[in-house]
Design a protein around this motif. Structure first.
Motif, PDB file in Angstrom:
ATOM      1  N   PRO A 156       0.884  -1.230   0.035  1.00 14.19           N
ATOM      2  CA  PRO A 156      -0.047  -0.020   0.043  1.00 14.19           C
ATOM      3  C   PRO A 156       0.711   1.262  -0.094  1.00 14.19           C
ATOM      4  CG  PRO A 156      -0.786  -1.406   1.432  1.00 14.19           C
ATOM      5  CD  PRO A 156       0.413  -2.141   1.046  1.00 14.19           C
ATOM      6  N   SER A 158       1.768   3.561  -3.177  1.00 14.10           N
ATOM      7  CA  SER A 158       0.812   4.401  -3.670  1.00 14.10           C
ATOM      8  C   SER A 158       1.134   5.975  -3.655  1.00 14.10           C
ATOM      9  CB  SER A 158      -0.636   4.508  -2.887  1.00 14.10           C
ATOM     10  OG  SER A 158      -1.102   3.138  -2.553  1.00 14.10           O
ATOM     11  N   GLU A 159       1.218   6.403  -4.709  1.00 16.34           N
ATOM     12  CA  GLU A 159       1.814   8.107  -4.984  1.00 16.34           C
ATOM     13  C   GLU A 159       0.651   8.929  -3.970  1.00 16.34           C
ATOM     14  OE1 GLU A 159       4.078   9.133  -6.808  1.00 16.34           O
ATOM     15  OE2 GLU A 159       4.497   7.803  -8.213  1.00 16.34           O
ATOM     16  N   PRO A 160       1.154   9.771  -3.334  1.00  6.90           N
ATOM     17  CA  PRO A 160       0.326  10.549  -2.406  1.00  6.90           C
ATOM     18  C   PRO A 160      -0.822  11.410  -3.369  1.00  6.90           C
ATOM     19  CG  PRO A 160       2.735  10.714  -1.833  1.00  6.90           C
ATOM     20  CD  PRO A 160       2.597   9.963  -3.148  1.00  6.90           C
ATOM     21  N   ILE A 161      -1.912  11.290  -3.172  1.00  5.14           N
ATOM     22  CA  ILE A 161      -2.823  12.004  -3.806  1.00  5.14           C
ATOM     23  C   ILE A 161      -3.542  12.811  -2.488  1.00  5.14           C
ATOM     24  CG2 ILE A 161      -5.203  11.863  -5.029  1.00  5.14           C
ATOM     25  CD1 ILE A 161      -2.794  10.645  -6.600  1.00  5.14           C
ATOM     26  N   PRO A 177      -6.568  14.266  -0.934  1.00  3.02           N
ATOM     27  CA  PRO A 177      -8.045  13.951  -0.704  1.00  3.02           C
ATOM     28  C   PRO A 177      -8.888  15.089  -1.382  1.00  3.02           C
ATOM     29  CG  PRO A 177      -6.642  13.902   1.239  1.00  3.02           C
ATOM     30  CD  PRO A 177      -6.103  14.572   0.376  1.00  3.02           C
ATOM     31  N   ASN A 178     -10.179  14.704  -1.617  1.00  5.58           N
ATOM     32  CA  ASN A 178     -11.130  15.382  -2.348  1.00  5.58           C
ATOM     33  C   ASN A 178     -11.476  16.779  -1.445  1.00  5.58           C
ATOM     34  OD1 ASN A 178     -11.411  13.741  -4.504  1.00  5.58           O
ATOM     35  ND2 ASN A 178     -13.194  12.594  -3.486  1.00  5.58           N
ATOM     36  N   MET A 212     -13.698  16.485   1.842  1.00  2.56           N
ATOM     37  CA  MET A 212     -14.137  15.191   2.183  1.00  2.56           C
ATOM     38  C   MET A 212     -14.090  14.607   3.722  1.00  2.56           C
ATOM     39  SD  MET A 212     -11.654  11.936   0.842  1.00  2.56           S
ATOM     40  CE  MET A 212     -10.680  10.891   1.964  1.00  2.56           C
ATOM     41  N   ILE A 241     -17.223  12.823   5.248  1.00  5.19           N
ATOM     42  CA  ILE A 241     -16.886  11.455   5.939  1.00  5.19           C
ATOM     43  C   ILE A 241     -17.167  11.553   7.415  1.00  5.19           C
ATOM     44  CG2 ILE A 241     -15.389   9.797   6.508  1.00  5.19           C
ATOM     45  CD1 ILE A 241     -14.195   9.988   3.756  1.00  5.19           C
ATOM     46  N   LEU A 242     -16.760  12.383   8.103  1.00  7.76           N
ATOM     47  CA  LEU A 242     -16.945  12.336   9.538  1.00  7.76           C
ATOM     48  C   LEU A 242     -18.547  12.628  10.044  1.00  7.76           C
ATOM     49  CD1 LEU A 242     -13.762  14.153  11.110  1.00  7.76           C
ATOM     50  CD2 LEU A 242     -14.132  11.905  10.945  1.00  7.76           C
ATOM     51  N   TYR A 246      -8.299   9.803  11.860  1.00  8.67           N
ATOM     52  CA  TYR A 246      -8.926  10.224  10.652  1.00  8.67           C
ATOM     53  C   TYR A 246      -7.837  11.118   9.651  1.00  8.67           C
ATOM     54  CZ  TYR A 246     -11.070  12.110   6.527  1.00  8.67           C
ATOM     55  OH  TYR A 246     -11.359  12.118   4.947  1.00  8.67           O
ATOM     56  N   GLU A 247      -7.463  11.976  10.381  1.00 10.93           N
ATOM     57  CA  GLU A 247      -6.404  13.073  10.064  1.00 10.93           C
ATOM     58  C   GLU A 247      -5.100  12.475   9.741  1.00 10.93           C
ATOM     59  OE1 GLU A 247      -6.385  16.338  12.932  1.00 10.93           O
ATOM     60  OE2 GLU A 247      -8.192  17.185  11.951  1.00 10.93           O
ATOM     61  N   GLU A 249      -5.895   9.762   6.514  1.00 11.56           N
ATOM     62  CA  GLU A 249      -6.678  10.523   5.494  1.00 11.56           C
ATOM     63  C   GLU A 249      -6.044  10.063   4.316  1.00 11.56           C
ATOM     64  OE1 GLU A 249      -7.467  14.367   4.705  1.00 11.56           O
ATOM     65  OE2 GLU A 249      -9.386  13.991   4.442  1.00 11.56           O
ATOM     66  N   LYS A 250      -4.944  10.759   4.129  1.00  6.24           N
ATOM     67  CA  LYS A 250      -4.155  10.698   2.611  1.00  6.24           C
ATOM     68  C   LYS A 250      -3.594   9.249   2.393  1.00  6.24           C
ATOM     69  CE  LYS A 250      -1.123  13.980   0.368  1.00  6.24           C
ATOM     70  NZ  LYS A 250      -0.308  15.128   0.347  1.00  6.24           N
ATOM     71  N   LEU A 251      -3.205   8.683   3.253  1.00  2.84           N
ATOM     72  CA  LEU A 251      -2.547   7.355   2.754  1.00  2.84           C
ATOM     73  C   LEU A 251      -3.856   6.477   2.393  1.00  2.84           C
ATOM     74  CD1 LEU A 251      -0.555   5.260   2.847  1.00  2.84           C
ATOM     75  CD2 LEU A 251      -0.663   4.765   5.240  1.00  2.84           C
ATOM     76  N   PHE A 262      -6.676   7.378   1.176  1.00  5.06           N
ATOM     77  CA  PHE A 262      -7.306   7.879   0.081  1.00  5.06           C
ATOM     78  C   PHE A 262      -6.243   7.491  -1.086  1.00  5.06           C
ATOM     79  CE2 PHE A 262      -8.053  11.317  -3.117  1.00  5.06           C
ATOM     80  CZ  PHE A 262      -9.303  10.919  -3.106  1.00  5.06           C
ATOM     81  N   SER A 263      -5.029   7.733  -1.042  1.00  3.08           N
ATOM     82  CA  SER A 263      -4.222   7.510  -1.890  1.00  3.08           C
ATOM     83  C   SER A 263      -4.095   6.306  -2.317  1.00  3.08           C
ATOM     84  CB  SER A 263      -2.604   7.814  -1.533  1.00  3.08           C
ATOM     85  OG  SER A 263      -2.600   9.370  -1.279  1.00  3.08           O
ATOM     86  N   PHE A 264      -4.179   5.362  -1.575  1.00  2.00           N
ATOM     87  CA  PHE A 264      -4.079   3.774  -1.578  1.00  2.00           C
ATOM     88  C   PHE A 264      -5.612   3.355  -2.381  1.00  2.00           C
ATOM     89  CE2 PHE A 264      -4.496  -0.815   0.568  1.00  2.00           C
ATOM     90  CZ  PHE A 264      -3.672  -1.426  -0.551  1.00  2.00           C
ATOM     91  N   PHE A 289      -7.105   5.331  -4.365  1.00  2.00           N
ATOM     92  CA  PHE A 289      -7.128   5.547  -5.527  1.00  2.00           C
ATOM     93  C   PHE A 289      -6.118   4.894  -6.497  1.00  2.00           C
ATOM     94  CE2 PHE A 289      -5.443   8.540  -8.830  1.00  2.00           C
ATOM     95  CZ  PHE A 289      -6.856   8.987  -9.436  1.00  2.00           C
ATOM     96  N   GLU A 295     -13.393   8.022  -2.154  1.00  2.00           N
ATOM     97  CA  GLU A 295     -13.841   8.732  -0.769  1.00  2.00           C
ATOM     98  C   GLU A 295     -14.750   7.710  -0.299  1.00  2.00           C
ATOM     99  OE1 GLU A 295     -15.212  12.854  -1.371  1.00  2.00           O
ATOM    100  OE2 GLU A 295     -16.579  12.706   0.370  1.00  2.00           O
ATOM    101  N   VAL A 326     -12.843   5.085   1.881  1.00  2.00           N
ATOM    102  CA  VAL A 326     -12.345   5.638   2.979  1.00  2.00           C
ATOM    103  C   VAL A 326     -13.561   5.785   4.060  1.00  2.00           C
ATOM    104  CG1 VAL A 326     -11.211   7.613   4.299  1.00  2.00           C
ATOM    105  CG2 VAL A 326     -10.457   6.841   1.975  1.00  2.00           C
TER     106      VAL A 326
END
Ligand SMILES: [Zn+2]
Lengths: 265, 188
Positions: A51, A54-57, A59-60, A63, A67-68, B24-25, B28-30, B32-34, B36, B46, B49
Motif C-alpha cells: 500500500p 501508492s503515490e500521495p494524492i 483528498p477531495n 472530504m 466523511i466524519l 482520521y487526520e 486520510e491521505k494514505l 485515500f491515496s491507496f 485511488f 472517498e 475511506v
C-alpha cells in the motif's frame, strides 16, 4: 477449480474471490493444512508494504467533513463482541452490517407510532448514538402534545411522505429540536416486502442537493418500519427534501435505488 | 507511531469523536491515496475511506492487537473494501493501468515518514520487475482478481498463475531487502 487440490484455493481466498461453498471448504481446510497456513502468512508478509507504494494524492475538497458527519450519523453496533468476526480475513470485511438495520416488531399504526418514537427519543442522549426498540407498552397517546407544552423539545417540522409513481406506502416524518441537537423520526407503513439484502433508507437532502444518509430500516411483516436518528451532520444545512429509497444493500452511502417516498421539508 | 494509534483506537472504542477525528487526520491521505491506487477514481476512493471509518466507528472490537499492527490492519481493510467495490461496480477491472500517469508527484514534507521512504523504494523495485511480474502484482494485489481472471487476462495457463504470483512477490521482497541494506550502508 481443481477438486483434488484445495490448497489451490488459497490465493482466491486471500482475494475473497470464492463462492460461499468453496470459502467454507477452504476455511475448514486451512484449519488443518499447515502448508496453507504458512503460505497465507507469507502472503500477508510479502504484500504488507505494497500500500505504501501508492503515490500521495490530495483528498477531495471537503472530504473530511463529509466523511466524519456520515460516520457519526451511524448507529453503534453493540453486538459485535459476541460474534468475534475474523475481520482480518478478507471475506468478512465488506458484508453489509446487518446490525445497523433495526427491524421493528409490533407497532401501532400512524400517529401513535410517531408519538412513541418521539417520547422514546426524549430518553436518549443524542450524542450516544443509541437506538431502541419499540413495543406496545410505549408511552401514552398524546405524548406529542405534552412534549410541545413542556417546551424543552419542539417538533420543528412534521411532514407526510407520499409514494412515488409505481410504489406503495406512506410515511410520516418529524424533525425534533432538542437542547442537545436535532433528531429525525420517521414512521412508514404499507411498504412492499424486501428481498435479499435490500433495505429501506431515509435520506435528507439539503438545498444544495447534497444527500445525507439518516437511517436504515426493514419493514415488519405488516409492511411497517420506523427509525429515529440524530441529525448532527457537520456544517449548516438548509434541508429541502426527505426521501425514502429502496437500496440493494443496507450500506449504501449515497442513494442507488429508487425513491419510494418523498416530501418537501 | 503505533502506540499513538492504539491510544486513539482505545478512545474510539469509548465513542470519543475527537479521537476518531484525530485518527482520521493521521490516515486520510494514505488511505485515500491507496484507494485511488486501487480504483483510479476519486469519488469511489472517498466512499471507500468513508466505509473504513464507519466500520471503525460502528463496530466496537473490530480491531485488536492479535490482528497485527494497526496500520497494516487498516490498510488491509481498505484494500478489501476497495477491491470489493471494484468487483461490485465491475469497472475496468481487467484493464492494466497506466503506471506512469502519476509518476511525477513527489510526497510533500508532511507525509508519513515511513510512507515517503518506503514508497519510493517499492515503486522503484516494482518498476525493475519484468513486465509480466509487474502485471502479476497489479492484477493480483491491487485489483484483487481471481487466479482464473488473471489467467484469462494475461493468456497464461491457470495452473501457472499461483507460482508466478508468488515468484513476483518474492522477487519484489528480495529487491526491497537489498535496497534497504544498500540504504543502510549508504548512511554509514
Ligand atoms: Zn492446503
Amino acid at each position: 477449480m481443481n477438486e483434488h487440490n484445495t490448497c489451490d484455493l488459497l490465493l482466491d481466498y486471500f482475494n475473497d474471490c470464492l463462492n460461499e461453498i468453496d470459502k467454507t471448504k477452504f476455511k475448514e481446510h486451512l484449519a488443518s493444512c499447515n502448508e496453507c497456513q504458512v503460505e497465507l502468512e507469507e502472503l500477508q508478509m510479502l504484500t504488507e508494504d505494497l500500500p505504501l507504494s501508492s503515490e500521495p494524492i490530495e483528498p477531495n475538497d471537503g472530504m473530511k467533513n463529509r466523511i466524519l458527519s456520515s460516520v457519526f450519523a451511524q448507529p453503534i453496533d453493540n453486538e459485535i463482541n459476541e460474534q468475534t468476526p475474523e475481520y482480518l480475513q478478507t471475506s468478512e470485511v465488506s458484508k453489509p452490517n446487518e446490525s445497523n438495520v433495526r427491524s421493528i416488531g409490533t407497532m401501532r399504526r400512524n400517529k401513535g407510532l410517531i408519538q412513541s418514537l418521539l417520547a422514546a427519543s426524549l430518553l436518549l442522549s443524542l450524542s450516544a448514538n443509541a437506538y431502541f426498540y419499540l413495543n406496545d407498552e410505549g408511552p401514552n397517546e398524546g405524548a406529542i402534545d405534552t412534549v410541545e407544552e413542556e417546551g424543552t423539545d419542539e417538533v420543528v417540522n412534521r411532514v407526510e411522505l407520499a409514494a412515488t409513481e409505481g410504489f406503495s406506502g406512506t410515511a410520516q416524518a418529524a424533525m425534533i429540536q432538542k437542547e442537545s441537537g436535532m433528531a429525525l423520526v420517521v414512521q412508514a407503513s404499507d411498504l412492499n416486502q424486501l428481498t435479499g439484502s435490500e433495505a429501506y433508507q431515509v435520506w435528507l437532502i439539503d438545498k444544495s442537493g447534497s444527500k445525507f444518509r439518516a437511517g436504515t430500516f426493514l419493514p415488519n411483516e405488516n409492511g411497517e418500519g420506523a427509525v429515529s436518528f440524530p441529525i448532527d451532520y457537520k456544517g449548516e444545512h438548509d434541508w429541502d427534501t426527505i426521501a425514502v429509497t429502496l437500496e440493494p444493500t443496507p450500506t449504501s452511502e449515497q442513494p442507488q435505488g429508487d425513491i419510494i417516498l418523498a416530501s418537501k421539508l | 507511531m503505533s502506540e499513538r494509534d492504539l491510544e486513539l483506537y482505545e478512545r474510539i472504542q469509548k465513542q470519543d469523536k475527537h479521537a476518531l477525528e484525530l485518527l482520521y487526520e493521521r490516515y486520510e491521505k494514505l488511505l485515500f491515496s491507496f484507494s485511488f491506487r486501487v480504483t483510479r477514481r476519486r469519488e469511489l476512493s472517498e466512499e471507500i475511506v468513508q466505509e473504513v471509518f464507519i466500520k471503525l466507528w460502528t463496530k466496537p472490537g473490530i480491531y485488536d492487537e492479535s490482528k497485527g499492527k494497526f496500520s497494516s490492519w487498516i490498510l488491509t481493510v481498505t484494500r478489501n473494501t476497495g477491491i470489493d467495490y471494484l468487483r461490485k461496480k465491475n469497472e475496468n477491472m481487467y484493464e492494466l493501468e497506466d503506471r506512469d500517469a502519476l509518476k511525477n508527484e513527489e510526497p510533500s514534507v508532511e507525509e508519513m515518514v515511513e510512507w515517503k521512504e518506503k514508497g519510493k523504494e517499492i515503486r522503484s523495485a516494482i518498476s525493475q520487475l519484468a513486465l509480466e511480474q509487474q502485471q502479476m502484482v497489479e492484477l493480483f494485489y491491487f485489483k484483487g482478481l481471481s487466479q482464473q481472471k488473471i489467467a484469462d487476462t494475461l493468456k497464461i495457463p491457470l495452473g501457472t498463475v499461483k507460482g508466478r504470483i508468488r515468484l513476483a512477490l518474492k522477487h519484489l521482497k528480495k529487491d526491497l531487502a537489498s535496497a534497504e541494506q544498500g540504504r543502510d550502508r549508504g548512511y554509514e
